[in-house]
Design a protein around this motif. Structure first.
Motif, short mmCIF file in Angstrom:
data_model
loop_
_atom_site.label_atom_id
_atom_site.label_comp_id
_atom_site.label_asym_id
_atom_site.label_seq_id
_atom_site.Cartn_x
_atom_site.Cartn_y
_atom_site.Cartn_z
N THR A 125 0.97 -1.26 -0.10
CA THR A 125 -0.09 -0.13 -0.06
C THR A 125 0.87 1.25 0.04
O THR A 125 0.47 2.14 -0.70
CB THR A 125 -0.85 0.11 1.18
N GLY A 126 2.03 1.18 0.93
CA GLY A 126 2.97 2.51 0.69
C GLY A 126 3.51 2.72 -0.57
O GLY A 126 3.53 3.90 -0.94
N LEU A 127 3.79 1.76 -1.14
CA LEU A 127 4.42 1.82 -2.46
C LEU A 127 3.57 2.21 -3.66
O LEU A 127 3.58 3.07 -4.46
CB LEU A 127 5.18 0.38 -3.10
N SER A 128 2.09 1.51 -3.20
CA SER A 128 0.99 2.17 -4.13
C SER A 128 0.76 3.59 -4.06
O SER A 128 0.37 4.13 -5.13
CB SER A 128 -0.22 1.01 -3.90
N TRP A 129 0.88 3.83 -3.01
CA TRP A 129 0.67 5.25 -2.45
C TRP A 129 1.64 6.20 -3.38
O TRP A 129 1.34 7.32 -4.02
CB TRP A 129 0.86 5.58 -1.11
N LEU A 130 2.89 5.98 -3.27
CA LEU A 130 4.16 6.56 -4.03
C LEU A 130 3.82 6.51 -5.27
O LEU A 130 3.86 7.55 -5.92
CB LEU A 130 5.36 6.21 -3.51
N TYR A 154 -2.40 -7.14 -9.57
CA TYR A 154 -1.44 -6.62 -10.61
C TYR A 154 -0.37 -6.22 -9.86
O TYR A 154 -0.26 -5.73 -8.71
CB TYR A 154 -2.00 -5.45 -11.30
N ASP A 155 0.93 -5.98 -10.39
CA ASP A 155 2.18 -5.46 -10.01
C ASP A 155 2.34 -4.16 -10.82
O ASP A 155 2.37 -4.09 -12.11
CB ASP A 155 3.23 -6.23 -9.80
N PHE A 156 2.84 -2.83 -10.16
CA PHE A 156 3.42 -1.80 -10.58
C PHE A 156 4.88 -1.57 -10.46
O PHE A 156 5.50 -0.45 -10.92
CB PHE A 156 2.67 -0.51 -10.24
N ILE A 157 5.74 -2.51 -10.01
CA ILE A 157 6.95 -2.28 -9.81
C ILE A 157 7.97 -2.89 -10.85
O ILE A 157 9.03 -2.39 -11.41
CB ILE A 157 7.66 -3.13 -8.34
N GLN A 158 7.42 -3.91 -11.61
CA GLN A 158 8.12 -4.61 -12.67
C GLN A 158 8.15 -3.57 -14.02
O GLN A 158 9.25 -4.00 -14.82
CB GLN A 158 7.30 -5.73 -13.10
N GLY A 159 7.17 -2.95 -14.17
CA GLY A 159 7.37 -2.10 -15.30
C GLY A 159 8.45 -0.94 -15.22
O GLY A 159 9.24 -1.04 -16.12
#
Length: 704
Positions: free
Chosen positions: A309-314, A355-360
């Protein structure tokens, strides 16, 4: 020229880490050998770094030591473990109380040893799964490609049994990942790995997961009208237990095994050894399964969700910052093995968010890395650097097809300090594009390679970003070079000399040849001095009797190590010796196999195969005696060595008896070579050729 076999590399690595008696345990990952040594100070890092087949070394706290091999690591690991001296797999030994306490204190030698241990725990829990994770990611990539071309809709609710089965092929890895991680984590902490796997499996059985949302007596399910989520709680033994689907979770097994290790080892101290097999696993399960279900499981879910959630917020509030930070961090995290926590978060995101938003953004780093390697490859082709071309080709293939960056990092980038700044520009460009275009997501855990491009959405944005990262790094490395102008001039000069010598066009001395072009067994002997020596050039070094040298200057006479006909190095059928890469000297066509010391000094090196000896005199002259050409391949057959390294010898002392008939029968030349390795430090080195001599007769004059 001689090429070291994998068995020879295994033996040299074993010597380099202090021998089998210094190895407590040995494992490997996708690219690295991972040693746990009894005494890390005994590892000879410089010698290991110089070996053909070794990309680099990484000493760590707690006597841990990594050797980077690349894609061939599994074969090298197998060769080491198959050596007779490694039949026990390491040499753990009983320790006294004092030694145990000293070992614990020693593990704190690193400034941040506790942090080292933490990341080692994370890394070793995931590292053995690289193969199946990569396999699953490729299956996902194929499935996504079929979906993109309209062959099948993988998101449809009414897929046929065939495609449901295909789904299971990759979901098996991600769903049961907690059990696999628990097994590896328990093994890392030196407890029964099957107990760790069993505890995690208990909360993933159909019995457990079947209670979620069911009408089983004692189970209550509530729905959050605002969020549209539901939560099930089971009342077990009168206590509330939150029910979760732990498939794909990674924090839960990591937390659970850390506590399990304390319980397991505590129970081993309580129960006598003869009943531990029954009662230690029994009580471990009895304690840890409820502990996991009631406490650790919900805590792990909360921790994973919180970080995600923290990384998603960023990512949601400062997407450009997020997209830039991720690719700029990875080049520094991967060499230290610190990237695994982020990889774990990717899995958490997929499991919780879908889903993941780091790999992109991470893809920008990977392709910037591969672009820098491509730049090196183009330069190696342009400048005819054979060794670097081979290294870069293998590293680029591993990257573009497998998404693995370690061969590029350790084989090339970390060796040349000019590459990293240029690669970071590529990371910045790729990350900036991802952020400006609004981010890139994926519903699957995938190694970022060419084959997995279809799993990223929007795919066109991802392609634009990784292409920009790749070509930016490639162009910067290619047009500004990864070597300085001085280094490039020197390397190209050495290449030209080596090529000319190989064609038989050069009899004059060549410039210094890089260590990687010298056969491995000679390179080991070159360690007598600082490096393969360049010759001084000019008539004196080519064989005239002191032309241009003051007559009053007294020289050191080197005696013939064998009786026979003396010839010049230019007549020798070995381009390395013929080019004087190993210094000026002579060749002798031997009349017999009686080999003696050519000078007074200390035996710095004695080849195990008996074919070569390195001697250093009291005034620092370094002499190599090499018996035959390519005779290292005989593995000592026909060579009776009479001395050992470290011994003082006098001119005429017997070094070895050689069966010249056996050498000829094996198809090798018997010519015996003697060179001055540090010729560049001398005023002249004067070979006296064209004569028949007895052993001990002067054949080379060295003047300082």
């Amino acid at each position: 020229m001689n090429t070291p076999t994998s068995e020879m590399l295994a033996e040299k690595i074993l010597r380099g880490v202090g021998g089998p008696e210094n190895i407590e345990s040995l494992t490997h990952c996708a690219t690295r050998l991972r040693f746990q040594l009894h005494d890390g100070d005994k590892a000879d890092q410089a010698a290991l770094d110089a070996l053909d087949g070794v990309m680099g070394t990484v000493p760590q706290s707690g006597d841990r030591f990594q050797i980077v091999i690349g894609g061939a690591v599994a074969g090298v690991y197998s060769d080491i473990m198959n050596l007779p001296s490694m039949s026990g797999g390491g040499t753990p030994r009983p320790q006294s109380d004092a030694e145990v306490k000293a070992e614990i204190r020693a593990k704190g030698r690193g400034r941040f040893a506790w942090l080292d241990n933490f990341f080692e725990y994370l890394s070793d829990s995931f590292r053995p799964l690289l193969g199946v994770l990569l396999g699953a990611s490729l299956i996902i990539a194929i499935a996504s490609m079929l979906d993109a071309f309209g062959v099948v809709d993988f998101r449809a609710a009414d897929k046929s049994a065939t495609w449901v089965f295909v789904d299971s092929m990759w979901r098996s890895v991600l769903y049961f990942l907690p059990i696999m991680v628990a097994y590896n984590a328990a093994k890392k902490l030196k407890i029964d790995p099957w107990v760790g796997a069993t505890v995690m499996a208990a909360v993933m059985t159909p019995n457990f997961t079947g209670m979620i949302g069911s009408k089983t007596p004692g189970v209550t399910t509530t729905t959050n009208a605002t969020l549209g989520t539901s939560e099930s709680v089971a009342h077990v033994f009168g206590l509330p237990m939150q029910l979760n689907d732990y498939g794909g979770q990674v924090f839960v097994p990591l937390l659970m095994v850390a506590l399990l290790a304390l319980v397991y080892k505590g129970l081993k101290r309580v129960f006598p050894e003869n009943v531990q097999m029954v009662f230690v696993p029994f009580f471990s399960m009895l304690i840890m399964i409820p502990m996991t279900a009631f406490l650790i499981g919900p805590m792990g879910i909360w921790a994973g969700n919180g970080l995600g959630t923290g990384l998603s917020w960023l990512n949601g509030n400062a997407p450009i910052v997020f997209a830039i930070v991720i690719p700029l961090l990875y080049p520094f995290l991967v060499p230290l093995g610190l990237h695994w926590p982020l990889n774990a978060l990717m899995l958490v995101n997929i499991n919780t968010l879908g889903y993941d938003f780091i790999q992109g953004p991470m893809g920008a780093w990977n392709f910037a890395c591969f672009g820098a390697t491509a730049g090196v490859l183009l330069l190696s082709v342009r400048h005819r650097e054979k060794d670097m071309r081979q290294t870069a080709t293998g590293a680029l293939a591993a990257g573009l097809l497998g998404g693995i960056s370690e061969p590029s990092l350790y084989g090339i980038h970390l060796r040349f300090k000019r590459i990293y700044p240029r690669m970071l520009v590529g990371c910045l460009v790729g990350g900036l594009i991802v952020g400006i275009l609004g981010g890139v997501d994926t519903k699957a855990f995938a190694f970022t390679s060419l084959l997995t491009i279809p799993v990223f959405d929007p795919m066109i944005k991802y392609i634009i970003a990784i292409s920009a990262a790749f070509f930016t790094s490639m162009a910067l490395v290619y047009f500004s070079d990864y070597r300085t102008k001085e280094e490039r001039a020197q390397v190209n000069g050495e290449r030209d000399a080596a090529e000319a010598a190989a064609k038989g066009e050069v009899s004059a001395p060549a410039r210094t040849v890089p260590a990687q072009t010298v056969p491995t067994e000679e390179r080991e002997l070159v360690a007598v001095g600082a490096a393969p020596a360049a010759t001084t050039g000019g008539p004196a070094s080519a064989g005239s009797a002191g032309a241009g040298v003051p007559a009053a200057r007294k020289g050191l006479e080197l005696a013939a190590p064998v009786a026979g006909r003396v010839i010049g190095l230019g007549e020798v059928e070995d381009p390395v010796f013929a080019s004087r890469a190993l210094g000026e000297g002579v060749g002798i066509e031997p009349a017999d196999g009686h080999v003696v010391a050519p000078v007074d000094g200390e035996l710095i090196t004695v080849a195990e195969t008996g074919h070569a000896f390195g001697i250093r005199t009291t005034d620092g002259t370094e002499v190599l005696v090499h018996i035959g050409i390519d005779t290292v391949k005989m593995n000592g057959k026909g060579f009776d060595v009479r001395v050992e390294a470290g011994r003082k010898v006098s001119t005429g002392d017997l070094l070895a008896e050689v069966d010249l008939g056996a050498v000829r029968a094996a198809g090798y030349s018997t010519v015996t070579l003697m060179t001055v390795l540090n010729t560049a430090d001398m005023a002249s080195v004067e070979p006296h050729t064209g004569q028949d001599v007895t052993a001990g007769a002067p054949v080379v004059t060295v003047r300082r």
